[in-house]
Design a protein around this motif. Structure first.
Motif, PDB file in Angstrom:
ATOM      1  N   ASP A 101     -35.728 -37.562  34.645  1.00 21.91           N
ATOM      2  CA  ASP A 101     -34.938 -36.882  33.627  1.00 21.91           C
ATOM      3  C   ASP A 101     -35.460 -37.258  32.248  1.00 21.91           C
ATOM      4  O   ASP A 101     -36.536 -37.867  32.125  1.00 21.91           O
ATOM      5  N   ASP A 102     -34.700 -36.932  31.213  1.00 22.39           N
ATOM      6  CA  ASP A 102     -35.228 -37.069  29.856  1.00 22.39           C
ATOM      7  C   ASP A 102     -34.749 -38.300  29.103  1.00 22.39           C
ATOM      8  O   ASP A 102     -34.958 -38.392  27.893  1.00 22.39           O
TER       9      ASP A 102
ATOM     10  N   VAL B 278     -28.657 -38.787  29.280  1.00 22.61           N
ATOM     11  CA  VAL B 278     -29.463 -37.749  29.924  1.00 22.61           C
ATOM     12  C   VAL B 278     -28.914 -36.365  29.589  1.00 22.61           C
ATOM     13  O   VAL B 278     -27.713 -36.099  29.750  1.00 22.61           O
ATOM     14  N   ARG B 279     -29.785 -35.488  29.119  1.00 21.76           N
ATOM     15  CA  ARG B 279     -29.408 -34.105  28.851  1.00 21.76           C
ATOM     16  C   ARG B 279     -30.094 -33.135  29.801  1.00 21.76           C
ATOM     17  O   ARG B 279     -29.574 -32.064  30.091  1.00 21.76           O
ATOM     18  N   THR B 280     -31.281 -33.517  30.268  1.00 21.57           N
ATOM     19  CA  THR B 280     -32.047 -32.636  31.144  1.00 21.57           C
ATOM     20  C   THR B 280     -32.570 -33.413  32.340  1.00 21.57           C
ATOM     21  O   THR B 280     -33.227 -34.437  32.181  1.00 21.57           O
ATOM     22  N   ASN B 281     -32.273 -32.938  33.531  1.00 19.55           N
ATOM     23  CA  ASN B 281     -32.820 -33.503  34.760  1.00 19.55           C
ATOM     24  C   ASN B 281     -33.982 -32.614  35.198  1.00 19.55           C
ATOM     25  O   ASN B 281     -33.832 -31.393  35.289  1.00 19.55           O
ATOM     26  N   TYR B 282     -35.143 -33.200  35.446  1.00 21.89           N
ATOM     27  CA  TYR B 282     -36.311 -32.427  35.839  1.00 21.89           C
ATOM     28  C   TYR B 282     -36.471 -32.315  37.352  1.00 21.89           C
ATOM     29  O   TYR B 282     -36.945 -31.306  37.863  1.00 21.89           O
TER      30      TYR B 282
ATOM     31  N   PRO C 115     -33.977 -29.407  39.378  1.00 22.28           N
ATOM     32  CA  PRO C 115     -34.432 -28.014  39.422  1.00 22.28           C
ATOM     33  C   PRO C 115     -35.776 -27.849  40.118  1.00 22.28           C
ATOM     34  O   PRO C 115     -36.055 -26.789  40.687  1.00 22.28           O
TER      35      PRO C 115
ATOM     36  N   THR D  81     -44.009 -33.734  33.631  1.00 22.72           N
ATOM     37  CA  THR D  81     -43.474 -34.354  32.422  1.00 22.72           C
ATOM     38  C   THR D  81     -44.098 -35.736  32.272  1.00 22.72           C
ATOM     39  O   THR D  81     -44.715 -36.259  33.204  1.00 22.72           O
TER      40      THR D  81
END
Length: 214
Positions: free
Chosen positions: A168-169, A176-180, A183, A199
């Motif tokens: 994640d970010d 954490v705002r975005t989990n990679y 998705p 990433t």
């Protein structure tokens, strides 16, 4: 679901071939990875000792399911800070994907006995393996703990790298705002490639002997 996974594996196999139909003889590095890129064959591990007292190989995994390989260790604060997130991911997707943690660190706090103690303390719901040779970490171009690789379904030699980098970010779970990884797995289960394929990993550097540095 199985036809979609087969389609993804076939697409990755095709994308790894040259326009002439010949396989690439040399792997191209990714944007952040010095050794491999998305679409490359996933290096297979064999006979690695695990915290369960058994030896593990990629061939032990269900070939019909994607797999997540995370390089981690005990001695890195960033890696241990991600343990709960990795455990939650593994438990959420236990019916859909395999999760395998591999430790290639040679620090005293990262030996197999320490790994077993940590795994028992945390009750890891995934395999935690030790590669004292560091060969599998070098083959994946893993340089940080933790560093994640999502692999397509298939037998050893057939699995391809679908996503690589960070989970994640943010190092901090509450930021954490975005989990990679979520998705990426969702796309793979639909037989598709993720929108974000790579990433930059974050964490502690893995120390390799000079001749193994990339």
């Amino acid at each position: 679901m199985i036809p979609r996974l087969i389609a993804l594996a076939a697409f990755l196999l095709a994308s790894a071939a040259c326009p002439t139909g010949q396989w690439r003889s040399v792997a191209l590095a990714g944007e952040f990875n010095p050794q491999v890129t998305v679409g490359d064959a996933a290096p297979a591990w064999t006979d690695l000792p695990g915290v369960d007292g058994k030896h593990h190989s990629m061939a032990d995994l269900d070939p019909e399911k994607p797999a997540v390989v995370v390089f981690t260790c005990n001695s890195c604060d960033v890696a241990t800070g991600y343990e709960d997130r990795i455990m939650a991911f593994a438990e959420k997707h236990q019916q859909e994907a395999a999760v395998v943690a591999i430790n290639v660190s040679l620090k005293p706090d990262d030996d197999l006995a320490a790994m077993q103690e940590r795994a028992e303390q945390k009750k890891f719901p995934f395999a935690y393996l030790f590669d004292e040779s560091q060969e599998i970490g070098a083959a994946y171009g893993a340089n940080y703990t933790p560093e994640f690789f999502l692999l397509s379904p298939g037998k050893p030699g057939e699995r391809r790298i679908v996503y690589m980098g960070a989970l994640d970010d943010s190092t901090y779970a509450d930021q954490v705002r975005t989990n990679y990884l979520e998705p990426a797995l969702a796309a793979a289960l639909q037989g598709e490639l993720p929108a974000i394929k790579e990433t930059a990993p974050r964490g502690c550097r893995i120390k390799y002997p000079r001749q193994k540095q990339r």
